[in-house]
Motif scaffolding. Structure first.
Motif, short mmCIF file in Angstrom:
data_model
loop_
_atom_site.label_atom_id
_atom_site.label_comp_id
_atom_site.label_asym_id
_atom_site.label_seq_id
_atom_site.Cartn_x
_atom_site.Cartn_y
_atom_site.Cartn_z
N LEU A 1 34.10 -1.94 7.25
CA LEU A 1 32.74 -2.85 7.67
C LEU A 1 33.11 -4.07 8.19
O LEU A 1 32.41 -4.27 9.15
N CYS A 2 34.15 -4.77 7.95
CA CYS A 2 34.98 -5.74 8.53
C CYS A 2 35.04 -5.58 9.79
O CYS A 2 34.65 -6.32 10.71
N LEU A 3 35.75 -4.76 10.31
CA LEU A 3 36.28 -4.36 11.58
C LEU A 3 34.92 -4.06 12.53
O LEU A 3 34.90 -4.43 13.61
N GLU B 1 31.97 -5.20 12.09
CA GLU B 1 31.40 -6.70 12.37
C GLU B 1 32.18 -7.22 13.44
O GLU B 1 31.37 -7.76 14.33
N ILE B 2 33.34 -7.35 13.37
CA ILE B 2 34.13 -8.03 14.26
C ILE B 2 33.90 -7.40 15.54
O ILE B 2 33.91 -8.43 16.53
N TYR B 3 33.82 -6.22 15.77
CA TYR B 3 33.74 -5.51 17.01
C TYR B 3 32.33 -5.30 17.48
O TYR B 3 32.09 -4.50 18.35
N SER B 4 31.46 -5.89 16.72
CA SER B 4 29.88 -5.86 16.75
C SER B 4 29.48 -4.42 17.08
O SER B 4 28.74 -4.03 18.20
#
Ligand SMILES: [Zn+2]
Ligand SMILES: [Zn+2]
Ligand SMILES: [Zn+2]
Ligand SMILES: [Zn+2]
Ligand SMILES: [Zn+2]
Ligand SMILES: [Zn+2]
Ligand SMILES: [Zn+2]
Ligand SMILES: [Zn+2]
Lengths: 382, 382
Positions: free
Chosen positions: B151-153, B155-158
């Motif tokens: 989920l973090c990834l 979010e980082i990559y929109s």
């Protein structure tokens, strides 16, 4: 070179008293490894005037009783200033909210390391993120993909998180990408992950009969590629923190189950000054990562003009175990030839270290929580 | 009850042809476990007219050559509609971009499971998130805290990410919190994690000489508490998908190293109809999670009015191994008494299943990528 009287050299420069935002001073409970006096003395000898102490003591600092006891011990004994971390446990999320203001941050152990504070399930992580005050930092021991996991929680709960001892290429690249995207994350790197990796540990092994325990640290020393990635991403690293984690020679010599950890308080600054000398780091970066950034991230009080250190930029030395104040009478940096050393440390006008001598009396150090209060009070009455 | 002619009952209702967004049909490479004909036949018998097939075949579907071969196999053999997932490997992030439009999504294996597509390091995850087209879904096999990592990834990559087979309380609570915060995440749950847990597997064990291999699945069956959390958070679950993962009786009987996985295509709808009957699920939720949501998440083409299924809401049956079309001639739901069954399946006007008989010819099924194209074309010429 070694015989020059430092007073007469022209290479003495003044720096702020350094801040080490990650130390284990082992008191209470493991005073044979280190205690508050030996630990804060080692800090002063390393040019560090403020340490933030981790909660994996015995008992662990996870409730008001242990906090109170630890505060009293430090008040009586500390030679340098200090802040205390609260430890997150599986069931203390609600209880610690009321005493959070007496701590410098909440430490969450998300991977296995020394002590038994590991939080296995995300539900317990979530509870801490829900309840811990947003203006007091959360610090995570998070390795590999766990860094991404905890960044996700920080994002979900609209708060920041500080990643302890980043050690891997993967981790620093993720943090770079997260910062680029605007996620609220800060991080620290240890001197041992910057200066040691799996391929350059001959000195440690040679000095200790090839016993692997002396190379054992959490996070473990990584590949030279990981090490290079830390240097290549220096702009992403907010703090350099020692993760000073002393264990005795005997304990590290245990062949079955040596405890993880290195001492680091006295070696960090000479290592970094050498990097400055070698053009790998600027003096501005050194000050930023060991003073400005930890001060900002942990809301630490300003130092007055009467707190500073003097370093001799040219003095050469070879790291050995003999001049260490820590009870862990050995160092993983043994044999390294460094340039730059601490000459004098002045804390609130008092010379607390000079020429290899710790002069501070027990109780000289102050709790940053109290310093904060006084500084606020001073501002108000102005 | 069992002898009533379905034509004369009043309990027949019409539903859309269901979509199973997570199946393993084992062809190419493991046709002794399942093949495209037996797998898609089992789908039709289960009221499913569209399956999305996972890439951990032999060879794994991670490049254009295998994609081409697999497309041809399905074109010739499939009895129901299908889409193919591309598998993310450690080094195919760039190469698969050009063929992404021929796939229904990218599958990333972040934890250990059947096959060797596991991606160990975050740098490889990041490369896929950087390059895979944002309008084509990424599906992650992520367990425990790895759900937060991915989920973090995202979010980082929109971009969004779809979490396969959520099985734990921890995972669903995290996804709930993430959705509340507005993170782009969707998820699926399997029927076995909804209906089986560690305390109710007596039937499976009894039917198979107490051999643990028959309870082995990835993610493993969890506690009754985890199971309850899935039901309690039904509103957060976007899709119900079988993760149909057939292995033979012989393979599951292996005592040292049985492969993980259950068949599920033929049992999912009767299980869910029973839940509807028992008031644990509404019919609207069933349609949402096995038709509307998978269609939306994976950009699947609309079904025409001439594709639908008829189910008998009242028909009772006890699950046994005998009426299964899958080559995995056993089911973990053995012995369960269910209410509700598939009577008839109509695909593009053709009766492809009725009264226990699969009537579809090989090649009846269409690739959703082509169906999409035709539907776009039809819209344009209108
Ligand atoms: Zn001097
Ligand atoms: Zn740590
Ligand atoms: Zn530490
Ligand atoms: Zn030594
Ligand atoms: Zn009939
Ligand atoms: Zn999976
Ligand atoms: Zn699967
Ligand atoms: Zn059986």
């Amino acid at each position: 070179d070694m015989s020059i009287d430092c007073i007469s050299t022209t290479t003495l420069i003044r720096l702020p008293g350094l801040i080490d935002c990650h130390v284990h001073l082992r008191e209470p409970g493991d005073e044979h490894k280190e205690d508050i006096v030996s630990g804060t003395g080692s800090a002063l000898a390393g040019g560090i005037t403020m340490v933030l102490a981790m909660p994996n003591t015995k008992p662990a600092l996870t409730n008001e009783t242990v906090l109170e006891m630890t505060e009293k011990l430090y008040e009586k004994k500390a030679l340098c200033d200090y802040g205390l971390f609260m430890g997150a446990s599986i069931d203390n999320a609600k209880a610690v909210v009321d005493i959070a203001h007496r701590c410098v941050g909440l430490k969450m152990y998300l991977n296995t390391t020394f002590g038994d504070l590991k939080l296995d399930n995300m539900e317990s992580w979530m509870k801490h993120f829900e309840t811990w005050p947003p203006n007091i930092p959360i610090v995570a021991h998070a390795e590999n993909q766990t860094v991404a996991s905890i960044l996700c929680l920080a994002e979900i709960y609209s708060r920041s998180v500080h990643i302890a001892h980043v050690a891997r290429r993967d981790e620093i690249l993720l943090i770079r990408a997260a910062k680029n995207k605007g996620l609220l994350v800060t991080c620290e790197v240890t001197p041992h992950h910057l200066f040691l990796h799996r391929d350059n540990i001959q000195n440690i092994l040679k000095a200790h009969g090839n016993m692997k325990g002396f190379c054992h640290v959490k996070p473990e020393l990584q590949t030279s590629d990981d090490c290079k990635a830390l240097w290549d991403n220096m702009d992403v690293i907010d703090c350099i923190a020692t993760d000073h984690a002393p264990h005795t020679l005997d304990e590290k010599s245990n062949k079955e189950n040596p405890p993880p950890g290195f001492s680091g308080l006295q070696t960090v600054l000479p290592l970094l000054l050498t990097a400055v000398h070698d053009g790998k780091l600027t003096m501005d970066q050194l000050i930023e990562k060991m003073y400005t950034n930890p001060k900002r991230i942990f809301n630490l009080p300003d130092q007055g003009d009467d707190t500073f250190i003097e370093v001799d930029m040219e003095r050469r030395s070879t790291v050995d175990d003999k001049s260490l104040f820590t009870k862990a009478a050995w160092t993983p940096f043994i044999g390294m030839m460094l340039r730059g050393s601490v000459h004098r440390v002045v804390l609130r006008g008092e010379v607390v270290f000079v020429d290899g001598q710790v002069l501070a009396e027990q109780g000289t150090g102050r709790n940053i929580v109290q310093l904060r209060g006084e500084s606020n009070h001073a501002k108000k009455i102005k």
